[in-house]
Motif scaffolding. Sequence first.
Motif, short mmCIF file in Angstrom:
data_model
loop_
_atom_site.label_atom_id
_atom_site.label_comp_id
_atom_site.label_asym_id
_atom_site.label_seq_id
_atom_site.Cartn_x
_atom_site.Cartn_y
_atom_site.Cartn_z
N GLN A 76 3.65 36.38 -21.47
CA GLN A 76 3.74 37.18 -22.69
C GLN A 76 3.12 38.56 -22.48
OE1 GLN A 76 2.51 35.03 -26.17
NE2 GLN A 76 2.70 36.78 -27.53
N MET A 77 2.01 38.63 -21.77
CA MET A 77 1.42 39.93 -21.46
C MET A 77 2.36 40.76 -20.60
SD MET A 77 -2.70 39.48 -20.97
CE MET A 77 -2.63 38.17 -19.73
N ARG A 78 3.00 40.09 -19.63
CA ARG A 78 3.94 40.77 -18.75
C ARG A 78 5.09 41.38 -19.56
NH1 ARG A 78 3.63 43.14 -14.35
NH2 ARG A 78 4.51 44.71 -15.73
N ASP A 79 5.61 40.61 -20.50
CA ASP A 79 6.69 41.10 -21.36
C ASP A 79 6.24 42.30 -22.19
OD1 ASP A 79 8.36 39.16 -20.35
OD2 ASP A 79 8.14 37.80 -22.08
N LEU A 80 5.03 42.24 -22.70
CA LEU A 80 4.51 43.35 -23.52
C LEU A 80 4.35 44.61 -22.69
CD1 LEU A 80 1.89 41.43 -25.70
CD2 LEU A 80 3.92 42.63 -26.55
N VAL A 81 3.88 44.47 -21.47
CA VAL A 81 3.74 45.61 -20.58
C VAL A 81 5.10 46.25 -20.33
CG1 VAL A 81 3.19 46.35 -18.23
CG2 VAL A 81 1.61 44.85 -19.47
N ASP A 82 6.08 45.42 -20.03
CA ASP A 82 7.44 45.93 -19.79
C ASP A 82 7.98 46.64 -21.04
OD1 ASP A 82 7.34 44.89 -17.24
OD2 ASP A 82 8.45 43.06 -17.75
N GLU A 83 7.68 46.06 -22.20
CA GLU A 83 8.13 46.66 -23.46
C GLU A 83 7.49 48.02 -23.68
OE1 GLU A 83 7.07 45.76 -28.04
OE2 GLU A 83 7.99 44.07 -26.98
N LYS A 84 6.19 48.16 -23.35
CA LYS A 84 5.49 49.42 -23.54
C LYS A 84 6.06 50.51 -22.63
CE LYS A 84 2.60 47.70 -26.49
NZ LYS A 84 2.83 47.96 -27.94
N VAL B 90 -5.36 37.77 -17.08
CA VAL B 90 -5.52 39.22 -16.92
C VAL B 90 -5.63 39.58 -15.45
CG1 VAL B 90 -7.04 41.18 -17.37
CG2 VAL B 90 -6.52 39.57 -19.21
N ALA B 91 -6.40 38.79 -14.70
CA ALA B 91 -6.55 39.04 -13.27
C ALA B 91 -5.19 38.98 -12.56
CB ALA B 91 -7.51 38.03 -12.65
N LYS B 92 -4.36 38.02 -12.94
CA LYS B 92 -3.03 37.89 -12.36
C LYS B 92 -2.17 39.09 -12.71
CE LYS B 92 1.00 34.79 -12.26
NZ LYS B 92 1.57 33.52 -12.78
N LEU B 93 -2.29 39.56 -13.95
CA LEU B 93 -1.51 40.72 -14.39
C LEU B 93 -1.90 41.97 -13.60
CD1 LEU B 93 0.54 41.78 -16.53
CD2 LEU B 93 -1.43 42.34 -17.96
N LEU B 94 -3.20 42.17 -13.40
CA LEU B 94 -3.66 43.34 -12.65
C LEU B 94 -3.20 43.26 -11.19
CD1 LEU B 94 -7.34 43.72 -13.93
CD2 LEU B 94 -5.29 44.89 -14.74
N GLU B 95 -3.24 42.05 -10.64
CA GLU B 95 -2.86 41.88 -9.24
C GLU B 95 -1.37 42.10 -9.01
OE1 GLU B 95 -2.98 38.41 -5.76
OE2 GLU B 95 -3.92 38.06 -7.70
N THR B 96 -0.54 41.60 -9.93
CA THR B 96 0.91 41.69 -9.75
C THR B 96 1.48 43.03 -10.19
OG1 THR B 96 1.27 40.64 -11.91
CG2 THR B 96 1.20 39.19 -9.99
N ASP B 97 0.76 43.75 -11.03
CA ASP B 97 1.30 45.00 -11.54
C ASP B 97 0.80 46.20 -10.76
OD1 ASP B 97 1.25 47.50 -13.38
OD2 ASP B 97 2.62 46.15 -14.42
N GLY B 98 -0.49 46.38 -10.67
CA GLY B 98 -1.04 47.48 -9.90
C GLY B 98 -1.09 48.81 -10.60
N ASN B 99 -0.61 48.88 -11.84
CA ASN B 99 -0.61 50.16 -12.56
C ASN B 99 -1.15 50.00 -13.98
OD1 ASN B 99 -0.16 52.93 -12.51
ND2 ASN B 99 1.91 52.76 -13.32
N ILE B 100 -2.14 49.11 -14.12
CA ILE B 100 -2.74 48.85 -15.42
C ILE B 100 -4.23 49.18 -15.38
CG2 ILE B 100 -3.35 47.07 -17.10
CD1 ILE B 100 -0.77 45.67 -16.42
N ARG B 101 -4.67 49.93 -16.34
CA ARG B 101 -6.09 50.27 -16.51
C ARG B 101 -6.71 49.26 -17.47
NH1 ARG B 101 -8.22 54.57 -20.54
NH2 ARG B 101 -10.34 55.09 -19.80
N LEU B 102 -7.76 48.58 -17.02
CA LEU B 102 -8.43 47.56 -17.83
C LEU B 102 -9.79 48.06 -18.30
CD1 LEU B 102 -8.70 44.61 -18.94
CD2 LEU B 102 -9.76 44.05 -16.73
N ILE B 103 -10.06 47.91 -19.58
CA ILE B 103 -11.37 48.24 -20.14
C ILE B 103 -11.96 46.98 -20.75
CG2 ILE B 103 -12.63 49.62 -21.84
CD1 ILE B 103 -10.41 51.70 -21.65
N VAL B 104 -13.19 46.65 -20.37
CA VAL B 104 -13.85 45.45 -20.86
C VAL B 104 -14.91 45.83 -21.90
CG1 VAL B 104 -15.32 43.49 -20.27
CG2 VAL B 104 -13.44 44.14 -18.75
N LYS B 105 -14.81 45.20 -23.07
CA LYS B 105 -15.78 45.41 -24.15
C LYS B 105 -16.62 44.15 -24.31
CE LYS B 105 -13.93 49.38 -25.82
NZ LYS B 105 -14.63 50.67 -25.85
#
Length: 259
Positions: free
Chosen positions: A249-257, A127-142
């Motif tokens: 896989q997360m990267r692919d899902l983000v692109d798909e969304k 997740v940290a890598k995804l946030l760092e490489t994307d820059g346009n993702i809002r993360l909520i921690v439960k």
Amino acid sequence: MSRRLSAPVLATGLALGLTSGFGLTTPSVAQAMDLTELTDAERAQFRAEVRSYLMDNPEVIMEAVDQLQRREAEAQAEADHSLVSDNQEAIFNDGYSWVGGNPEGDITLVEFLDYRCGYCKKAHEEVAKLLETDGNIRLIVKEFPILGEQSMLASRFAVATKQVSGDDSYRALNDALMAFNGDITMESLRRLAKTFGLDFDAIAAKMDSEAVTREITETRELAQRLRISGTPTFVMQGEMLRGYLPYDQMRDLVDEKRG
């Protein structure tokens, strides 16, 4: 995950799908749905036909299993979509869960986590890598402590840290707890607090407060409504993602969304 089918279920499925191959009429298929209505001779013939067909075409079994798994996955995804839709406000705007990444991001990723969960620790890096490489993702921690007393202790301390010292301190502690591999005790938490210059006594005094308990309880109740029983579990936009997902896989899902 593979699933074994019992002989009656398999026989019924084959009877429905392979009627012409067995030379059975439609009434015979209806009777095959309940093998107790067949005579001994009819039952023996039916079983012989099924066995003969499967011996000649063993690939049919895997085709049937694959089809069943696809249908179950589709049904699960549809049910999960409805659960997310029915609980949108609690998932995405509860007013207390920590929000990281880009708060104005076009994709929202929600994570239910437990600090004692090995796959959560692994997912944390992804997740940290995804946030760092994307820059346009809002993360909520439960905070969803389900693996015993140490999990609950860690979550209470993390939530209390957020309430006492703010979001930046929570983020630092969250990272530290995810990297921590020893027993979680008050003494180990004291050492972590000292590392980040936190007021351990103030945080410890807050841990059993009504405010901390309410956050953890409300998240647990939300997880129950969403039928979440394990960690990590993610929600990305309207889709539930149950279990660990690698970065690609997360990267692919983000692109798909984003389409």
